[in-house]
Design a protein around this motif. Structure first.
Motif, PDB file in Angstrom:
ATOM      1  N   LEU A   3      -6.423  -7.556   3.604  1.00  0.00           N
ATOM      2  CA  LEU A   3      -6.588  -6.475   2.527  1.00  0.00           C
ATOM      3  C   LEU A   3      -5.390  -5.615   2.436  1.00  0.00           C
ATOM      4  O   LEU A   3      -4.735  -5.523   1.443  1.00  0.00           O
ATOM      5  N   ALA A   4      -5.175  -5.110   3.551  1.00  0.00           N
ATOM      6  CA  ALA A   4      -4.180  -3.959   3.928  1.00  0.00           C
ATOM      7  C   ALA A   4      -2.812  -4.477   3.523  1.00  0.00           C
ATOM      8  O   ALA A   4      -1.937  -3.925   3.013  1.00  0.00           O
ATOM      9  N   VAL A   5      -2.638  -5.791   4.120  1.00  0.00           N
ATOM     10  CA  VAL A   5      -1.190  -6.444   3.899  1.00  0.00           C
ATOM     11  C   VAL A   5      -1.242  -6.713   2.415  1.00  0.00           C
ATOM     12  O   VAL A   5      -0.041  -6.691   1.848  1.00  0.00           O
ATOM     13  N   ALA A   6      -2.167  -7.197   1.907  1.00  0.00           N
ATOM     14  CA  ALA A   6      -2.075  -7.922   0.371  1.00  0.00           C
ATOM     15  C   ALA A   6      -1.700  -6.708  -0.592  1.00  0.00           C
ATOM     16  O   ALA A   6      -1.017  -7.006  -1.422  1.00  0.00           O
ATOM     17  N   VAL A   7      -2.354  -5.510  -0.418  1.00  0.00           N
ATOM     18  CA  VAL A   7      -1.805  -4.217  -1.349  1.00  0.00           C
ATOM     19  C   VAL A   7      -0.819  -3.483  -0.972  1.00  0.00           C
ATOM     20  O   VAL A   7      -0.338  -2.781  -1.533  1.00  0.00           O
ATOM     21  N   GLY A   8      -0.146  -4.191   0.078  1.00  0.00           N
ATOM     22  CA  GLY A   8       1.222  -3.514   0.578  1.00  0.00           C
ATOM     23  C   GLY A   8       1.314  -2.370   1.496  1.00  0.00           C
ATOM     24  O   GLY A   8       1.967  -1.374   1.322  1.00  0.00           O
ATOM     25  N   LEU A   9       0.066  -2.039   2.212  1.00  0.00           N
ATOM     26  CA  LEU A   9       0.034  -0.721   2.859  1.00  0.00           C
ATOM     27  C   LEU A   9       0.613  -0.704   4.437  1.00  0.00           C
ATOM     28  O   LEU A   9       0.918   0.034   4.919  1.00  0.00           O
ATOM     29  N   VAL A  10       0.608  -2.182   4.652  1.00  0.00           N
ATOM     30  CA  VAL A  10       1.202  -2.378   6.120  1.00  0.00           C
ATOM     31  C   VAL A  10       1.854  -3.905   6.073  1.00  0.00           C
ATOM     32  O   VAL A  10       1.597  -4.940   5.478  1.00  0.00           O
ATOM     33  N   GLY A  22      -3.057   3.622   9.349  1.00  0.00           N
ATOM     34  CA  GLY A  22      -2.862   4.883   9.623  1.00  0.00           C
ATOM     35  C   GLY A  22      -1.357   5.158  10.466  1.00  0.00           C
ATOM     36  O   GLY A  22      -0.581   5.882   9.989  1.00  0.00           O
ATOM     37  N   THR A  23      -0.935   4.086  11.381  1.00  0.00           N
ATOM     38  CA  THR A  23       0.313   4.397  11.934  1.00  0.00           C
ATOM     39  C   THR A  23       1.534   3.873  11.308  1.00  0.00           C
ATOM     40  O   THR A  23       2.549   4.181  11.192  1.00  0.00           O
ATOM     41  N   GLY A  24       1.070   2.733  10.530  1.00  0.00           N
ATOM     42  CA  GLY A  24       2.144   1.915   9.673  1.00  0.00           C
ATOM     43  C   GLY A  24       2.390   2.399   8.308  1.00  0.00           C
ATOM     44  O   GLY A  24       3.451   1.947   7.849  1.00  0.00           O
ATOM     45  N   PHE A  25       1.559   3.343   7.623  1.00  0.00           N
ATOM     46  CA  PHE A  25       1.582   3.651   6.535  1.00  0.00           C
ATOM     47  C   PHE A  25       1.374   5.400   6.309  1.00  0.00           C
ATOM     48  O   PHE A  25       2.556   6.179   5.992  1.00  0.00           O
ATOM     49  N   VAL A  26       0.427   5.699   6.393  1.00  0.00           N
ATOM     50  CA  VAL A  26       0.055   7.434   6.391  1.00  0.00           C
ATOM     51  C   VAL A  26       0.979   8.189   7.363  1.00  0.00           C
ATOM     52  O   VAL A  26       1.512   9.138   6.929  1.00  0.00           O
ATOM     53  N   LEU A  27       1.155   7.660   8.607  1.00  0.00           N
ATOM     54  CA  LEU A  27       2.139   8.662   9.424  1.00  0.00           C
ATOM     55  C   LEU A  27       3.555   7.936   9.505  1.00  0.00           C
ATOM     56  O   LEU A  27       4.165   8.492  10.348  1.00  0.00           O
ATOM     57  N   PHE A  28       3.879   7.022   8.635  1.00  0.00           N
ATOM     58  CA  PHE A  28       5.290   6.621   8.642  1.00  0.00           C
ATOM     59  C   PHE A  28       6.151   7.525   8.320  1.00  0.00           C
ATOM     60  O   PHE A  28       5.892   8.355   7.091  1.00  0.00           O
ATOM     61  N   ASP A  29       7.182   7.739   9.164  1.00  0.00           N
ATOM     62  CA  ASP A  29       8.396   8.852   8.691  1.00  0.00           C
ATOM     63  C   ASP A  29       9.638   8.198   9.036  1.00  0.00           C
ATOM     64  O   ASP A  29       9.992   7.750  10.053  1.00  0.00           O
ATOM     65  N   ASP A  30      10.692   8.008   8.086  1.00  0.00           N
ATOM     66  CA  ASP A  30      12.049   7.637   8.392  1.00  0.00           C
ATOM     67  C   ASP A  30      12.575   8.176   9.405  1.00  0.00           C
ATOM     68  O   ASP A  30      13.293   7.478  10.213  1.00  0.00           O
ATOM     69  N   PHE A  31      12.470   9.684   9.522  1.00  0.00           N
ATOM     70  CA  PHE A  31      13.205  10.242  10.318  1.00  0.00           C
ATOM     71  C   PHE A  31      12.605  10.406  11.849  1.00  0.00           C
ATOM     72  O   PHE A  31      13.031  10.650  12.592  1.00  0.00           O
ATOM     73  N   ASP A  32      11.212   9.901  11.937  1.00  0.00           N
ATOM     74  CA  ASP A  32      10.518  10.041  13.204  1.00  0.00           C
ATOM     75  C   ASP A  32       9.518   9.046  13.320  1.00  0.00           C
ATOM     76  O   ASP A  32       8.399   9.183  13.215  1.00  0.00           O
ATOM     77  N   PRO A  33      10.280   7.772  13.499  1.00  0.00           N
ATOM     78  CA  PRO A  33       8.940   6.696  13.052  1.00  0.00           C
ATOM     79  C   PRO A  33       8.215   6.330  14.205  1.00  0.00           C
ATOM     80  O   PRO A  33       8.549   6.704  15.592  1.00  0.00           O
ATOM     81  N   LEU A  34       6.845   5.916  14.107  1.00  0.00           N
ATOM     82  CA  LEU A  34       6.071   5.687  15.249  1.00  0.00           C
ATOM     83  C   LEU A  34       5.828   4.241  15.339  1.00  0.00           C
ATOM     84  O   LEU A  34       6.164   3.396  14.440  1.00  0.00           O
ATOM     85  N   PRO A  35       5.563   3.765  16.587  1.00  0.00           N
ATOM     86  CA  PRO A  35       5.100   2.202  16.569  1.00  0.00           C
ATOM     87  C   PRO A  35       4.085   1.909  16.015  1.00  0.00           C
ATOM     88  O   PRO A  35       3.091   2.516  15.814  1.00  0.00           O
ATOM     89  N   LEU A  36       3.981   0.589  15.295  1.00  0.00           N
ATOM     90  CA  LEU A  36       2.841   0.070  14.690  1.00  0.00           C
ATOM     91  C   LEU A  36       1.748  -0.162  15.409  1.00  0.00           C
ATOM     92  O   LEU A  36       2.084  -1.052  16.176  1.00  0.00           O
TER      93      LEU A  36
END
Length: 341
Positions: free
Chosen positions: A69-76, A211-225
């Protein structure tokens, strides 16, 4: 999205610790109260295993459904995730899964279950987890890394077919798997309360991905998914514990701490906290051997029964499915072998 939340003094990695802690607390409480563990469903007569297996499969159904569902709505998106690498690591998946499956039988529980048991006062689990974490770190970055690299080089080029969603029917495959898992769980005879808690455990997986792939995503300080799992997090927690001034805590550190804290709270609330320790040299040797096997196997397979199982399969990864199948088959065979001795 992280930069739009207005945090000025919090970095994405610091926020990921809080996310991991929250998910870990929930997992620790739910897993302790429901006795959630894949190993329990693979040892003993099938009619006795079915309720435990139904509980675990219920979590798998919700993990897959929530993630799709998260993939389908484009969150991750998992297009560049290691689980969907175009090269299929067949040797690592098979051998790693087999080692982990046999190891969790020898050590009395998979890595996730042992982490929960630590919170209930089980010192055996603590010792095994330390061995597991040291071994996993050695395979990732230490003396055993050449083994990982050698086996990892044995691959099958799969192109786009490394995921169930690359097959004709695309999303119908993971959703169909989730549907049949749900039916099996509902007919397994597991207590309704355990099924409800297992469903909640499964939903922690898409929460971790988002949480790691959308909410905390930062172009300048990326986190691993990343999401729920215990191989990398336990190794990271050990490394942070001995080198905290050089290595910052991350999602995995928060997750591991949260699981122990949640399990401790649940055990104290239920009056189930008991100190337990190793009973004999023979048992010690068996448990430590299992810890080493899980450490090697968890890294090679891409995770434990939760990391490669719940989280990995939710990405529709064929490699994760193969690793989980190897864990399950080897664990069942190992359990039967030990019972016959």
């Amino acid at each position: 999205m992280f930069e739009s939340l207005g945090f000025e003094d919090v970095t994405p990695i610091a926020a990921s610790v809080v996310l991991g802690l929250g998910l870990g607390l929930a997992y620790g409480i739910l897993a302790q109260r429901s006795a959630f563990c894949l190993r329990r469903s693979l040892v003993g007569p099938w009619y006795e295993c079915l309720p435990a297996l139904g509980t675990w499969v219920m979590a798998l159904a919700f993990a897959i459904a929530g993630t799709r569902l998260a993939v389908a709505v484009g969150l991750v998106s998992f297009e560049e995730h290691r689980f969907l690498s175009p090269n299929f690591p067949i040797a690592s998946a098979l051998l790693g899964g087999a080692l982990f499956g046999a190891g969790m039988i020898l050590s009395g529980g998979c890595a996730s279950r042992l982490t929960v048991l630590v919170g209930t006062g089980n010192l055996r689990s603590l010792v095994v987890l330390l061995v597991f974490a040291v071994t996993a770190h050695a395979v990732m970055k230490g003396a055993l890394a050449p083994l990982r690299e050698t086996l990892g080089a044995i691959m099958i080029s799969g192109g786009d077919s490394v995921a169930l969603t690359a097959l004709p029917g695309r999303e119908a495959w993971p959703l169909g798997l989730a549907f049949f898992a749900l039916l099996f769980a509902l007919r397994s005879g597991a207590p309704v309360s355990h099924l409800v808690m297992a469903g909640a455990i499964g939903l922690l997986v898409p929460v971790g991905w988002v949480g790691t792939g959308f909410v905390l995503f930062d172009d300048f300080d990326p986190l691993p998914l990343q999401s729920m799992g215990f191989t990398g997090p336990m190794a990271d927690t050990l490394f942070w514990a001995i080198a905290a001034t050089s290595i910052p805590a991350g999602f995995g550190t928060g997750l591991a701490a949260g699981v122990v804290a949640g399990s401790l709270a649940a055990a104290l609330w239920a009056g189930e906290f008991r100190w337990r320790s190793l009973e004999s040299p023979r048992q010690t040797g068996r448990y430590l051997t299992g810890g080493v096997m899980m450490g090697v196997g968890g890294v090679l397979a891409g995770g434990c029964t939760v990391g490669a199982g719940l989280s990995g399969v939710s990405t529709a990864s064929l490699a994760a499915l193969l690793a989980l199948a190897a864990m399950t088959v080897t664990a069942r065979v190992s359990g039967l072998f030990l019972a016959a001795r």
